[in-house]
Design a protein around this motif. Structure first.
Motif, PDB file in Angstrom:
ATOM      1  N   PRO A 129       0.819  -1.208   0.000  1.00 49.38           N
ATOM      2  CA  PRO A 129       0.000   0.000   0.000  1.00 49.38           C
ATOM      3  C   PRO A 129       0.856   1.263   0.000  1.00 49.38           C
ATOM      4  O   PRO A 129       1.897   1.324   0.652  1.00 49.38           O
ATOM      5  N   CYS A 130       0.408   2.258  -0.735  1.00 45.82           N
ATOM      6  CA  CYS A 130       1.076   3.561  -0.759  1.00 45.82           C
ATOM      7  C   CYS A 130       0.711   4.294   0.538  1.00 45.82           C
ATOM      8  O   CYS A 130      -0.463   4.341   0.906  1.00 45.82           O
ATOM      9  N   PRO A 131       1.671   4.895   1.237  1.00 48.49           N
ATOM     10  CA  PRO A 131       1.346   5.590   2.480  1.00 48.49           C
ATOM     11  C   PRO A 131       0.527   6.866   2.290  1.00 48.49           C
ATOM     12  O   PRO A 131      -0.050   7.369   3.244  1.00 48.49           O
ATOM     13  N   CYS A 184      -1.919   7.534  -0.660  1.00 50.73           N
ATOM     14  CA  CYS A 184      -3.272   7.298  -1.194  1.00 50.73           C
ATOM     15  C   CYS A 184      -3.853   5.947  -0.778  1.00 50.73           C
ATOM     16  O   CYS A 184      -5.014   5.654  -1.065  1.00 50.73           O
ATOM     17  N   CYS A 185      -3.063   5.117  -0.104  1.00 43.82           N
ATOM     18  CA  CYS A 185      -3.488   3.808   0.414  1.00 43.82           C
ATOM     19  C   CYS A 185      -3.904   2.810  -0.660  1.00 43.82           C
ATOM     20  O   CYS A 185      -4.543   1.816  -0.343  1.00 43.82           O
ATOM     21  N   THR A 186      -3.571   3.050  -1.917  1.00 40.69           N
ATOM     22  CA  THR A 186      -3.859   2.061  -2.953  1.00 40.69           C
ATOM     23  C   THR A 186      -2.672   1.105  -3.052  1.00 40.69           C
ATOM     24  O   THR A 186      -1.526   1.492  -2.811  1.00 40.69           O
ATOM     25  N   PHE A 187      -2.943  -0.136  -3.425  1.00 41.64           N
ATOM     26  CA  PHE A 187      -1.883  -1.126  -3.548  1.00 41.64           C
ATOM     27  C   PHE A 187      -1.230  -1.010  -4.923  1.00 41.64           C
ATOM     28  O   PHE A 187      -1.902  -0.754  -5.921  1.00 41.64           O
ATOM     29  N   CYS A 208       1.410  11.483  -4.985  1.00 39.11           N
ATOM     30  CA  CYS A 208       2.164  10.665  -4.032  1.00 39.11           C
ATOM     31  C   CYS A 208       3.658  10.947  -4.144  1.00 39.11           C
ATOM     32  O   CYS A 208       4.377  10.958  -3.139  1.00 39.11           O
TER      33      CYS A 208
END
Length: 144
Positions: free
Chosen positions: A5-7, A9-12, A28
């Motif tokens: 997960p991106c810190p 946008c929280c998308t994987f 990001c």
């Protein structure tokens, strides 16, 4: 490689290498760079001084930037002025520790406002946050 997960946008996403933790989206990447720069300024005095000199030089080359910015953005100027008034008042008259209330007063509501039930929009005028729609239901108090 496994997706992480991106810190921001929280998308994987699937990183290109083991050290990549931010996804490739422009927002990001801006956040990643801002975090790096903040850490670099804190840890490296030479970098901090170079940034300060660069800003000073830019400001000398663009002396009326802020005047033009305020003319183009009157709503931001008004908001900043109202926030500055609040900051100035806090500096001049800090609240006494005994006057700071940590919890809500139960009897603070005026008795004329008996029926508060309904939907309302909480629109902040100072804080940087979006308006929130809430639903309030009044609970009748049994009187002795």
């Amino acid at each position: 490689m496994e997706s992480v997960p991106c810190p921001v946008c929280c998308t994987f996403f699937i990183p290109r290498n083991k050290s990549q933790s931010f996804c490739p989206k422009p927002g990001c990447q801006r956040a990643r760079k801002a975090l790096w720069q903040k850490q670099k300024i804190t840890s490296d005095p030479d970098y901090k001084e170079g940034q300060r000199l660069s800003q000073k030089k830019w400001l000398q080359n663009n002396p009326d930037y802020w005047k033009k910015y305020r003319r183009r953005n009157p709503e931001k100027t008004d908001r900043n002025r109202s926030l500055q008034k609040i900051r100035n008042m806090k500096k001049q008259h800090p609240p006494e520790p005994s006057k700071i209330i940590g919890i809500a007063k139960m009897d603070a509501r005026k008795p004329l406002l008996q029926n508060l039930s309904g939907q309302y929009w909480l629109v902040p005028t100072i804080a940087k946050m979006d308006a929130v729609k809430i639903f309030i239901t009044s609970i009748p108090v049994n009187s002795p």
